[in-house]
Scaffold this motif. Sequence first.
Motif, PDB file in Angstrom:
ATOM      1  N   GLN A  62       0.699  -0.915   0.184  1.00  0.00           N
ATOM      2  CA  GLN A  62      -0.061  -0.127  -0.194  1.00  0.00           C
ATOM      3  C   GLN A  62       0.871   1.405   0.211  1.00  0.00           C
ATOM      4  O   GLN A  62       1.814   1.153   0.533  1.00  0.00           O
ATOM      5  N   GLY A  63      -0.168   2.311  -0.220  1.00  0.00           N
ATOM      6  CA  GLY A  63       0.806   3.561  -0.573  1.00  0.00           C
ATOM      7  C   GLY A  63       1.655   3.744  -1.898  1.00  0.00           C
ATOM      8  O   GLY A  63       1.626   2.699  -2.888  1.00  0.00           O
ATOM      9  N   ASN A  77       6.250   6.107   0.677  1.00  0.00           N
ATOM     10  CA  ASN A  77       5.734   5.661   1.195  1.00  0.00           C
ATOM     11  C   ASN A  77       4.569   4.921   1.328  1.00  0.00           C
ATOM     12  O   ASN A  77       3.787   4.143   1.840  1.00  0.00           O
ATOM     13  N   THR A  78       5.693   3.478   0.608  1.00  0.00           N
ATOM     14  CA  THR A  78       5.023   2.280   0.213  1.00  0.00           C
ATOM     15  C   THR A  78       5.348   1.088   1.877  1.00  0.00           C
ATOM     16  O   THR A  78       6.164   1.407   2.762  1.00  0.00           O
ATOM     17  N   SER A  79       4.805   0.674   1.743  1.00  0.00           N
ATOM     18  CA  SER A  79       4.761  -0.239   3.570  1.00  0.00           C
ATOM     19  C   SER A  79       4.041  -1.994   2.326  1.00  0.00           C
ATOM     20  O   SER A  79       2.799  -1.382   1.847  1.00  0.00           O
TER      21      SER A  79
END
Length: 122
Positions: free
Chosen positions: A33-34, A38-40
């Motif tokens: 997500q993201g 800012n990806t997790s």
Amino acid sequence: MQYITIRGNIGKDGVIKDVRGRDVLSFSVGVKQGSGDNTSTNWYRVQVWGKLAQTLLPKAVKGVGVVALGDLKIGEYNGKPTFDVDANKVEFIGAPRSEQRSDPAPQRQNYGDDLDDTDLPF
């Protein structure tokens, strides 16, 4: 319960266990997500019950893309949330990265759409 659809990649090969006389297939699915920095990744533990578990086991391999639909259970372990999905429909998309074809068209296989254990021919 909440009904959820998740799409991601299998993080570890599926494993079948016998729970009170019924087969249960378990595998983890990572859902990103993201975007950008800012990806997790959220991890979901997917479980499939009954005869469908045996049918899906050969396809539940690390790296395979998957869409799973089912009931979401949110829990907590060591102060962190856990996400479990009791799936009643699973769709595999493609092959593991190490076995992907040069043809970019995804291979799709649907399992569990309006089926229960008595509808399967084996």
